[in-house]
Structures are given as C-alpha cells and as structure tokens.
Design a protein around this motif. Structure first.
Motif, short mmCIF file in Angstrom:
data_model
loop_
_atom_site.label_atom_id
_atom_site.label_comp_id
_atom_site.label_asym_id
_atom_site.label_seq_id
_atom_site.Cartn_x
_atom_site.Cartn_y
_atom_site.Cartn_z
N THR A 34 0.80 -1.36 0.47
CA THR A 34 0.43 0.14 0.17
C THR A 34 1.27 1.15 -0.23
O THR A 34 0.29 1.77 -0.32
CB THR A 34 -1.34 -0.17 0.91
N TYR A 38 0.41 5.19 -2.21
CA TYR A 38 0.96 5.99 -1.67
C TYR A 38 1.71 7.10 -2.57
O TYR A 38 1.35 8.11 -2.64
CB TYR A 38 0.73 6.43 -0.40
N ARG A 39 2.83 6.66 -2.64
CA ARG A 39 3.81 6.34 -3.79
C ARG A 39 3.52 7.44 -4.90
O ARG A 39 3.55 8.30 -4.83
CB ARG A 39 5.26 5.93 -3.40
N VAL A 97 5.76 11.78 0.54
CA VAL A 97 4.72 10.85 0.44
C VAL A 97 3.67 11.12 2.04
O VAL A 97 2.71 11.52 1.70
CB VAL A 97 5.22 9.14 0.22
N SER A 98 5.10 11.71 2.71
CA SER A 98 4.02 11.83 3.92
C SER A 98 2.76 12.91 4.21
O SER A 98 1.57 12.50 4.81
CB SER A 98 4.46 11.89 5.41
N SER A 101 -0.41 11.80 2.26
CA SER A 101 -1.17 10.88 2.51
C SER A 101 -2.11 10.77 4.06
O SER A 101 -2.45 10.47 4.85
CB SER A 101 0.17 9.40 4.02
N ARG A 107 -6.85 9.32 1.81
CA ARG A 107 -6.74 8.44 2.29
C ARG A 107 -8.41 6.95 2.13
O ARG A 107 -8.24 5.96 2.53
CB ARG A 107 -6.95 8.11 4.02
N GLY A 127 1.73 -2.18 4.79
CA GLY A 127 1.05 -0.50 5.55
C GLY A 127 1.69 0.33 6.51
O GLY A 127 2.22 -0.25 7.75
N ARG A 128 0.87 0.97 6.77
CA ARG A 128 0.73 1.66 8.56
C ARG A 128 -0.43 1.61 8.81
O ARG A 128 -0.85 1.68 9.85
CB ARG A 128 0.39 3.60 7.51
N ASP A 129 -1.41 1.21 8.44
CA ASP A 129 -2.99 1.01 8.85
C ASP A 129 -3.60 0.51 8.42
O ASP A 129 -5.31 0.20 8.76
CB ASP A 129 -3.93 2.25 8.57
N ARG A 181 10.17 9.95 8.57
CA ARG A 181 8.87 10.03 8.42
C ARG A 181 8.02 9.75 9.64
O ARG A 181 6.56 9.66 9.46
CB ARG A 181 8.68 9.07 7.15
N ASP A 185 4.07 9.58 9.98
CA ASP A 185 2.86 8.76 10.43
C ASP A 185 2.43 8.54 11.54
O ASP A 185 1.11 8.37 11.63
CB ASP A 185 3.72 8.14 9.56
N ARG A 188 -0.19 12.13 12.34
CA ARG A 188 -1.60 12.24 11.22
C ARG A 188 -2.97 11.97 12.75
O ARG A 188 -2.88 11.35 12.89
CB ARG A 188 -1.25 12.40 10.11
O1 C5P Z 1 5.55 1.40 3.08
P1 C5P Z 1 6.63 2.80 2.32
O2 C5P Z 1 7.84 3.28 3.07
O3 C5P Z 1 7.14 3.14 0.95
O4 C5P Z 1 5.16 4.10 2.45
C1 C5P Z 1 5.42 5.39 2.31
C2 C5P Z 1 4.47 6.26 2.67
O5 C5P Z 1 3.39 5.90 2.45
C3 C5P Z 1 4.20 6.36 4.56
O6 C5P Z 1 5.80 6.91 5.06
C4 C5P Z 1 3.09 6.75 4.97
O7 C5P Z 1 2.96 8.47 5.28
C5 C5P Z 1 2.31 6.12 3.69
N1 C5P Z 1 1.48 5.42 3.85
C6 C5P Z 1 0.63 5.53 4.74
N2 C5P Z 1 -0.15 4.59 5.04
C7 C5P Z 1 -0.12 3.25 4.14
C8 C5P Z 1 1.21 2.88 3.40
C9 C5P Z 1 1.92 4.56 3.16
O8 C5P Z 1 0.11 6.48 4.39
N3 C5P Z 1 -1.48 2.27 4.63
#
Ligand code: C5P
Length: 224
Positions: A34, A38-39, A97-98, A101, A107, A127-129, A181, A185, A188
């Motif tokens: 994921t 976002y990227r 990207v942050s 995102s 989102r 991912g993150r969430d 980053r 993350d 937020r």
């Molecule tokens: O996983 P990666 O480091 O490539 O993710 C890049 C950025 O995308 C993260 O630092 C975050 O800001 C965002 N991201 C997110 N939610 C996710 C995956 C990534 O906010 N599920």
C-alpha cells in the motif's frame, strides 16, 4: 485451507515489504504494497506540479483523485497504466509522501481500493494502517519494528545496490529522514501509524529476513 488476510504494519524501512513479498510467495497469496499506492499518488501530484497548490488548499487534490488509476502487475506498480515501480522510490517522492498520505481524500480513496483488493482474501498487505483501519478483522496482524539505526543501514545497503555507482544519501541522512517520516506518520490525524492491540509485535533489529519470514509463516500456519 481457507485463505486469510495477513496485515503487516510498521514504521519506514522496518522490513515489511521484503517479509510480506516472500511470505505471499510461500503461501501462494497476492502481495499488496500500500506504500506504493501512496507513493503513486504523490508522484502524480509532483508531476502535475500541484504540490504547492495542494499545500495551500487540500481540496485541490480531489480532481486528481477522481481520474487516477493505480494497479499492480506482479511486482510492478502501474500509475494510469504506466510502470512507475522505480519512479515512486525516488527521493523527491519519499520526501513528500507523508504529507500526501495525511490528506483525508487520499486516504478515503485508497481505503476503498485496498478493501476491494482484499475482498477475495488470500492476501498479504503491508502499510501503516492495514490492521487498524483497512482490515481490522484480518486473521493475522503483525507490527514490525526495528531500531532506526539498523533500518537506516538496511535502506542504505538497498539504495547502494540499486544505484549502480550513483551517489546515495549517507546512513545518517537516511536515519534522519526515516525518523521524520515515522513522526509524521504517527502524529497525523487520519489513520496514524499505530499497533492494533491484537497485532503481534515483532522486533527485527537482530533478525535475518529468513527468520522474519519464518516467524510470520509459522503464525499463519497456526491459524489456517
Ligand atoms: O511503505 P512505504 O515506506 O513505501 O510508505 C511510504 C509512505 O506512505 C509512508 O511513510 C506513509 O506516509 C504512507 N503510507 C500510509 N499508509 C499506508 C502505507 C503507506 O500512510 N498504509
């Protein structure tokens, strides 16, 4: 065996995607990165020169989100049909990207896409969430962490390998960037990075990739 959803979250460069990719291969599951989604949105904003405008007025991203398509073809990432697998790893994307995102319309859009991708189960999504927001009912949730200095070293080695002689940021610079980053993350408002109470915490600071994959693979096999 009933296919399940494996949700892997954690801070930047903690080994999520490497682990998730190998795990998915072993299970015969689909891997979904994921972060790459976002990227891709971020890359499109940069290419269209909309960054400053969106910084001043977040609603300006709506138009771009209406028509964007993001998909995967094996390990390749497709943005509006174009292979952007390399372009989304560029530093200019990592830096912004942050911010992108953190925007609610972004989102909302990606949540919808990701939930649709997981409808058939049999996926490993990182991912993150993912465990907290996208699939809180995932049968297995993992939260991967590692020491920031260790993460910076790994990212540095990875960049060197890909750079083919070109200059790459120093380990110290990378550590600063990773920490920044993570802070962005975690702090937020919408879907911040945090561990779901049910997620298995895995510190990979002193683990090899093989060891990480084996731990998660064994956990999957306890469930299915
Ligand atoms: O996983 P990666 O480091 O490539 O993710 C890049 C950025 O995308 C993260 O630092 C975050 O800001 C965002 N991201 C997110 N939610 C996710 C995956 C990534 O906010 N599920």
């Amino acid at each position: 065996k009933k296919p399940i959803i494996v949700a892997i979250d954690g801070p930047a460069a903690s080994g999520k995607s490497t682990t998730a990719k190998i795990l998915a291969g072993r299970l015969g599951y689909t891997y979904i990165d994921t972060g790459a989604m976002y990227r891709s949105v971020t890359l499109k904003v940069i290419r269209e020169g909309l960054l400053d405008e969106i910084r001043k007025d977040e609603t300006r991203i709506a138009e771009l989100l209406r028509t964007i398509t993001i998909g995967f073809q094996g390990e390749r990432v497709l943005l509006d049909g174009e292979d952007v697998s390399e372009a989304i790893r560029e530093n200019r994307v990592s830096r912004e990207v942050s911010f992108i995102s953190s925007l609610k319309p972004v989102r909302d859009k990606l949540r919808e896409l990701q939930q649709e991708m997981g409808r058939k189960r049999g996926i490993v999504m990182d991912g993150r969430d993912i465990g907290t927001v996208i699939f809180p009912d995932a049968e297995l949730k993992i939260f991967l962490i590692a020491d920031p200095a260790e993460r910076a070293k790994r990212r540095h080695a990875e960049l060197l390998l890909k750079a083919g002689g070109a200059a790459v940021p120093s380990v110290d610079e990378l550590e600063e960037e990773i920490k920044q980053r993570d802070r962005d993350d975690e702090q937020r408002t919408h879907a911040p990075l945090k561990r779901h109470p049910d997620a298995v915490l895995l510190d990979t600071s002193n683990m090899t990739i093989d060891e990480q994959v084996n731990v998660v693979y064994d956990l999957v096999n306890k469930i299915v």
